[in-house]
Enzyme design. Sequence first.
Site, PDB file in Angstrom:
ATOM      1  N   GLY A  11       0.729  -1.104   0.061  1.00 50.98           N
ATOM      2  CA  GLY A  11      -0.163   0.052  -0.092  1.00 50.98           C
ATOM      3  C   GLY A  11       0.893   1.406  -0.083  1.00 50.98           C
ATOM      4  N   ASP A  57      -4.566 -12.675   2.202  1.00 50.33           N
ATOM      5  CA  ASP A  57      -5.563 -11.729   2.767  1.00 50.33           C
ATOM      6  C   ASP A  57      -5.209 -12.021   4.350  1.00 50.33           C
ATOM      7  OD1 ASP A  57      -7.760 -10.645   4.114  1.00 50.33           O
ATOM      8  OD2 ASP A  57      -9.014 -11.553   2.774  1.00 50.33           O
ATOM      9  N   LEU A  62      -2.343 -16.161   9.007  1.00 46.67           N
ATOM     10  CA  LEU A  62      -0.811 -15.877   8.630  1.00 46.67           C
ATOM     11  C   LEU A  62      -0.072 -17.099   8.673  1.00 46.67           C
ATOM     12  CD1 LEU A  62      -0.652 -12.247  10.200  1.00 46.67           C
ATOM     13  CD2 LEU A  62      -0.314 -12.811   7.683  1.00 46.67           C
ATOM     14  N   ASN A 101      -5.292 -11.854  14.066  1.00 44.12           N
ATOM     15  CA  ASN A 101      -4.353 -12.652  13.344  1.00 44.12           C
ATOM     16  C   ASN A 101      -2.898 -12.189  13.477  1.00 44.12           C
ATOM     17  OD1 ASN A 101      -6.299 -14.534  12.709  1.00 44.12           O
ATOM     18  ND2 ASN A 101      -6.451 -13.933  10.538  1.00 44.12           N
ATOM     19  N   TYR A 147     -14.945   1.664   8.526  1.00 44.75           N
ATOM     20  CA  TYR A 147     -13.558   1.958   8.769  1.00 44.75           C
ATOM     21  C   TYR A 147     -13.306   2.503  10.130  1.00 44.75           C
ATOM     22  CZ  TYR A 147      -8.958   4.214   7.951  1.00 44.75           C
ATOM     23  OH  TYR A 147      -7.616   4.176   7.926  1.00 44.75           O
ATOM     24  N   ARG A 188      -8.940  10.471  -2.766  1.00 47.28           N
ATOM     25  CA  ARG A 188      -8.842  11.230  -1.428  1.00 47.28           C
ATOM     26  C   ARG A 188      -8.735  12.787  -2.176  1.00 47.28           C
ATOM     27  NH1 ARG A 188      -5.831   7.538   2.708  1.00 47.28           N
ATOM     28  NH2 ARG A 188      -4.967   6.662   0.839  1.00 47.28           N
TER      29      ARG A 188
HETATM   30  N1  UDP Z   1     -12.863  16.047  -0.756  1.00 46.69           N
HETATM   31  C1  UDP Z   1     -13.203  16.944  -1.694  1.00 46.69           C
HETATM   32  N2  UDP Z   1     -13.318  16.535  -2.968  1.00 46.69           N
HETATM   33  C2  UDP Z   1     -12.461  15.424  -3.488  1.00 46.69           C
HETATM   34  C3  UDP Z   1     -11.921  14.594  -2.758  1.00 46.69           C
HETATM   35  C4  UDP Z   1     -12.479  14.906  -1.034  1.00 46.69           C
HETATM   36  O1  UDP Z   1     -13.727  18.056  -1.410  1.00 46.69           O
HETATM   37  O2  UDP Z   1     -12.544  15.095  -4.424  1.00 46.69           O
HETATM   38  C5  UDP Z   1     -13.094  16.321   0.592  1.00 46.69           C
HETATM   39  C6  UDP Z   1     -13.658  15.336   1.458  1.00 46.69           C
HETATM   40  O3  UDP Z   1     -15.230  15.591   1.574  1.00 46.69           O
HETATM   41  C7  UDP Z   1     -13.102  15.786   3.027  1.00 46.69           C
HETATM   42  C8  UDP Z   1     -12.055  16.190   2.554  1.00 46.69           C
HETATM   43  O4  UDP Z   1     -11.784  16.389   1.398  1.00 46.69           O
HETATM   44  O5  UDP Z   1     -13.996  16.893   3.511  1.00 46.69           O
HETATM   45  C9  UDP Z   1     -10.645  15.053   2.691  1.00 46.69           C
HETATM   46  O6  UDP Z   1     -11.076  13.969   2.074  1.00 46.69           O
HETATM   47  P1  UDP Z   1     -10.125  12.851   2.008  1.00 46.69           P
HETATM   48  O7  UDP Z   1     -11.022  11.725   1.040  1.00 46.69           O
HETATM   49  O8  UDP Z   1      -8.834  13.129   1.310  1.00 46.69           O
HETATM   50  O9  UDP Z   1      -9.917  12.249   3.507  1.00 46.69           O
HETATM   51  P2  UDP Z   1     -10.640  12.170   4.836  1.00 46.69           P
HETATM   52  O10 UDP Z   1     -10.103  13.192   5.627  1.00 46.69           O
HETATM   53  O11 UDP Z   1     -12.245  12.435   4.472  1.00 46.69           O
HETATM   54  O12 UDP Z   1     -10.539  10.697   5.099  1.00 46.69           O
END
Ligand code: UDP
Length: 314
Positions: A11, A57, A62, A101, A147, A188
């Site tokens: 990752g 997985d 493991l 695990n 999550y 993100r």
């Molecule tokens: N966000 C956004 N546009 C995008 C992706 C994310 O405005 O294309 C916003 C999302 O709603 C959040 C913030 O950016 O408020 C950070 O989102 P991200 O998914 O990076 O991580 P999070 O902190 O939510 O886990």
Amino acid sequence: MARFVITGGAGFIGSHLCDRLLSEGNEVVAVDNLITGSVNNLNLAYKSKNFTFLETDVSKGLEMINGKVDYVMHFASPASPVDYLEFPIETMLVGSAGTHNTLELARQNKATFMLASTSEVYGDPSIHPQNEGYWGNVNPIGLRSCYDEAKRYSEAMTMAYHRVYSVDTRILRIFNTYGPRMRVKDGRAVCNFICQAEQGENITIYGDGSQTRSFCYVDDLVIGIIKLIYSGENMPVNLGNPTELSILDLAKLVLEKIETKSQIVQKPLPEDDPKVRQPDITRAKNILEWEPVVPLDEGLVKTIDYFSKILKGD
Ligand code: UDP
């Protein structure tokens, strides 16, 4: 030479960790089921004779790991909201069975264990900035709960193994992190904004963009992780960059750095999206003598460079 098992090793963060530990002369076994990780992230690691990759997985067991293990670092999990919404059950299983695990592997080997937890345990926080003493504000049945609750469970399981079996455990709460090896389709904010701008697509701001986050460059984070694993600290430690900005300002910053015809457009705010987030890193400063040193401006340039090469197919 110490032997590390790193789940989620293919990752974004896990692969940087593999590289760093290998460069410091350790042996590394990376484990990943590749649902969100990629073997491309391991190109550098593969050059080391001390590196092994197992595609499996962690939630299912493991048993395939033979030989003495000194450190178990559990970094496997979808971590982008887009990913954990696509794989909610896998996310819950890697946080629950996967944590069990990996803790068992640590117990059987008398190894040090580290859980990669998250600022999401604080949910949509009612204190700001967030320190490790805050218990959080999480909707247990919301879209993000797969999550958040998986990570809260995994923290509780880690503490149970520490208390019952005296496993030497670490709980690391990672705040928003960015840098090379994030995926183009990661979803993100940092990767979306950069890839949208690079491709001349509109920059999607969810809601009015006034929500805040605090972004840490991956190299800073990895240095903190290594300090924490060797620290002897069993209680949770936040790692992140306290420099806070609104998502709208992040989008503007990206637009300043990339020549593009992209415009900012608004999209609906996802359910339970935290309104603010900023780490209180007092504990990390005191215990680890750690704080981030890469400014957002500099980290963004490196990340933009990475994505522009990937998008050109280099
Ligand atoms: N966000 C956004 N546009 C995008 C992706 C994310 O405005 O294309 C916003 C999302 O709603 C959040 C913030 O950016 O408020 C950070 O989102 P991200 O998914 O990076 O991580 P999070 O902190 O939510 O886990």
